[in-house]
Structures are given as structure tokens and as C-alpha cells.
Scaffold this motif. Structure first.
Motif, PDB file in Angstrom:
ATOM      1  N   ALA A  72      11.775 -34.382 -18.931  1.00  0.00           N
ATOM      2  CA  ALA A  72      10.829 -35.403 -19.403  1.00  0.00           C
ATOM      3  C   ALA A  72      11.057 -35.722 -20.877  1.00  0.00           C
ATOM      4  O   ALA A  72      11.004 -36.882 -21.283  1.00  0.00           O
ATOM      5  N   LEU A  73      11.338 -34.701 -21.679  1.00  0.00           N
ATOM      6  CA  LEU A  73      11.594 -34.924 -23.101  1.00  0.00           C
ATOM      7  C   LEU A  73      12.881 -35.722 -23.307  1.00  0.00           C
ATOM      8  O   LEU A  73      12.946 -36.609 -24.151  1.00  0.00           O
ATOM      9  N   GLN A 102      16.123 -21.592 -39.078  1.00  0.00           N
ATOM     10  CA  GLN A 102      16.290 -23.053 -39.095  1.00  0.00           C
ATOM     11  C   GLN A 102      17.585 -23.517 -38.442  1.00  0.00           C
ATOM     12  O   GLN A 102      17.581 -24.461 -37.667  1.00  0.00           O
ATOM     13  N   ARG A 103      18.690 -22.882 -38.763  1.00  0.00           N
ATOM     14  CA  ARG A 103      19.976 -23.358 -38.245  1.00  0.00           C
ATOM     15  C   ARG A 103      20.032 -23.244 -36.720  1.00  0.00           C
ATOM     16  O   ARG A 103      20.372 -24.197 -36.034  1.00  0.00           O
ATOM     17  N   ARG A 104      19.709 -22.064 -36.198  1.00  0.00           N
ATOM     18  CA  ARG A 104      19.719 -21.880 -34.740  1.00  0.00           C
ATOM     19  C   ARG A 104      18.666 -22.744 -34.068  1.00  0.00           C
ATOM     20  O   ARG A 104      18.897 -23.288 -32.988  1.00  0.00           O
ATOM     21  N   LEU A 105      17.519 -22.870 -34.699  1.00  0.00           N
ATOM     22  CA  LEU A 105      16.447 -23.704 -34.152  1.00  0.00           C
ATOM     23  C   LEU A 105      16.901 -25.157 -34.045  1.00  0.00           C
ATOM     24  O   LEU A 105      16.686 -25.807 -33.024  1.00  0.00           O
ATOM     25  N   ARG A 106      17.541 -25.656 -35.080  1.00  0.00           N
ATOM     26  CA  ARG A 106      18.035 -27.037 -35.072  1.00  0.00           C
ATOM     27  C   ARG A 106      19.000 -27.259 -33.907  1.00  0.00           C
ATOM     28  O   ARG A 106      18.889 -28.244 -33.181  1.00  0.00           O
ATOM     29  N   ILE A 107      19.915 -26.321 -33.710  1.00  0.00           N
ATOM     30  CA  ILE A 107      20.890 -26.447 -32.627  1.00  0.00           C
ATOM     31  C   ILE A 107      20.183 -26.504 -31.281  1.00  0.00           C
ATOM     32  O   ILE A 107      20.484 -27.352 -30.438  1.00  0.00           O
ATOM     33  N   ARG A 108      19.220 -25.615 -31.065  1.00  0.00           N
ATOM     34  CA  ARG A 108      18.529 -25.575 -29.764  1.00  0.00           C
ATOM     35  C   ARG A 108      17.632 -26.788 -29.566  1.00  0.00           C
ATOM     36  O   ARG A 108      17.567 -27.344 -28.470  1.00  0.00           O
ATOM     37  N   LEU A 113      16.635 -31.830 -26.651  1.00  0.00           N
ATOM     38  CA  LEU A 113      16.376 -33.279 -26.702  1.00  0.00           C
ATOM     39  C   LEU A 113      17.614 -34.128 -26.480  1.00  0.00           C
ATOM     40  O   LEU A 113      17.574 -35.352 -26.601  1.00  0.00           O
ATOM     41  N   ALA A 114      18.734 -33.476 -26.102  1.00  0.00           N
ATOM     42  CA  ALA A 114      19.989 -34.162 -25.772  1.00  0.00           C
ATOM     43  C   ALA A 114      20.456 -35.093 -26.892  1.00  0.00           C
ATOM     44  O   ALA A 114      20.769 -36.262 -26.681  1.00  0.00           O
TER      45      ALA A 114
END
Length: 119
Positions: A72-73, A102-108, A113-114
Motif C-alpha cells: 500500500a505504501l 540513520q544510515r541503515r534506517l535510510r536504506i531500509r 517505499l521503493a
């Protein structure tokens, strides 16, 4: 940022859904309530809006499977997904629980969100 009763709560819901998935996948789902409270404060939600948003989020517990939520996202428009990424990264940069990641979070988040790293 202050939301009023007339404003749409879509952005906090989508932002928190992504963070819920990330925390669940990282084995830290129990920390979501604390993170959600911080997000509610950031958006300046009153008690009624907090309760409404909490009920909305309860319907999407990722333990039931996050594939539907992610689908859905990803169906949202590119500009909207980019806005969600920006909001998440702005929020988490100042959050003591997530800022060290932050870095790993950004990647995931980009993966959920493709979006490409260059987006």
C-alpha cells in the motif's frame, strides 16, 4: 509542525507505519509506543487526535504481516513517498532511539517505499 483538526493525519500514519515495520523487523517492536508518542508530540496532536491515530495504527500491526502495508505504501505517488522519507529522516535525526542508525534506517526506508538512493 502543528496539525489542526481540519488537517489530514495521513502523513503521520504513513510515517509511523514505516517506522513500525522497521522496528518490528529489527526486533524492537515494543519500542514503537514510545516512538509514536514522540511523533505525536512532533506533530502537535491533541489527545483526541492521538487516540484516533493510535486506533488507526492498531489495525496495521506488522506481526500479522507487513507485505500488505508495504504494498500500500509503494502504491503511493513518488512525490508522496519522497515526502514520507524526508519526514522520517527529519524526525529520526533528532530521536535518541533512531539517530545512531540513520544510515541503515535510510536504506531500509527507501527500500520499503521503493525509492532509489538517488531519489
Amino acid at each position: 509542525m502543528r496539525l489542526t483538526a481540519e488537517q489530514d493525519l495521513t502523513m503521520p500514519v504513513e510515517m509511523l507505519l514505516v517506522l513500525m515495520i522497521v522496528l518490528h523487523e529489527g526486533g524492537r517492536g515494543e519500542q514503537f509506543a514510545l516512538l509514536a508518542e514522540r511523533a505525536y508530540d512532533r506533530f502537535g496532536l491533541d489527545p483526541a487526535e492521538r487516540e484516533m491515530l493510535a486506533r488507526e495504527l492498531d489495525a496495521y500491526r506488522p506481526a500479522k504481516g507487513s507485505a500488505g502495508i508495504i504494498g500500500a505504501l509503494r502504491a503511493l505517488g513518488e512525490a508522496e513517498r519522497k515526502s514520507i522519507v524526508s519526514e522520517i529522516l527529519d524526525f529520526t535525526a533528532s530521536d535518541p532511539l533512531l539517530s545512531p542508525h540513520q544510515r541503515r534506517l535510510r536504506i531500509r526506508v527507501l527500500d520499503i517505499l521503493a525509492l532509489d538512493e538517488t531519489d
